[in-house]
Design a protein around this motif. Sequence first.
Motif, PDB file in Angstrom:
ATOM      1  N   GLN A   1       0.829  -1.200   0.000  1.00 49.92           N
ATOM      2  CA  GLN A   1       0.000   0.000   0.000  1.00 49.92           C
ATOM      3  C   GLN A   1       0.864   1.251   0.000  1.00 49.92           C
ATOM      4  O   GLN A   1       2.008   1.225   0.484  1.00 49.92           O
ATOM      5  CB  GLN A   1      -0.914   0.004   1.221  1.00 49.92           C
TER       6      GLN A   1
ATOM      7  N   VAL B   1       2.671  -0.659  -6.034  1.00 47.97           N
ATOM      8  CA  VAL B   1       2.236   0.170  -4.918  1.00 47.97           C
ATOM      9  C   VAL B   1       0.820   0.644  -5.236  1.00 47.97           C
ATOM     10  O   VAL B   1       0.599   1.447  -6.142  1.00 47.97           O
ATOM     11  CB  VAL B   1       3.159   1.373  -4.703  1.00 47.97           C
ATOM     12  N   SER B   2      -0.128   0.099  -4.494  1.00 50.68           N
ATOM     13  CA  SER B   2      -1.529   0.395  -4.783  1.00 50.68           C
ATOM     14  C   SER B   2      -2.377   0.109  -3.561  1.00 50.68           C
ATOM     15  O   SER B   2      -2.071  -0.791  -2.776  1.00 50.68           O
ATOM     16  CB  SER B   2      -2.014  -0.463  -5.959  1.00 50.68           C
ATOM     17  N   SER B   3      -3.442   0.882  -3.416  1.00 51.46           N
ATOM     18  CA  SER B   3      -4.378   0.643  -2.326  1.00 51.46           C
ATOM     19  C   SER B   3      -5.514  -0.266  -2.791  1.00 51.46           C
ATOM     20  O   SER B   3      -6.393  -0.607  -1.996  1.00 51.46           O
ATOM     21  CB  SER B   3      -4.929   1.973  -1.806  1.00 51.46           C
TER      22      SER B   3
END
Length: 116
Positions: free
Chosen positions: A13, A114-116
């Motif tokens: 995240q 990188v990601s929510s």
Amino acid sequence: QVQLAESGGDLVQPGGSLKLSCTVSGSMFSIAAMGWYRQAPGKQRELVASIQNSGTTNYADSVLGRFTISRENAKNMMHLQMTNLKPEDTGVYYCNARTKRWDSIWGQGTQVTVSS
């Protein structure tokens, strides 16, 4: 013949941390410098950080203060500690070694998302 193998890529995240490792097969003695590069989809491969045999390091402006490159010569390894990760850090991260004969050796790459 030196070979490189990356590990540690993952989905994380924004704001998170990740540590990449590069394991060197063969003699570290033949290596003059090592570095981490990354390639985002549709973009050219770019230098993220490098480290000379002297210990001198260099970082891309975009990661300065967030990433730390290091070597463990006794274990034939190099690392990239990444903190405060951002979506724009997403890409395939490659380990690179430049030998004293100016050969450039690459690993296969490890994916960082990188990601929510």
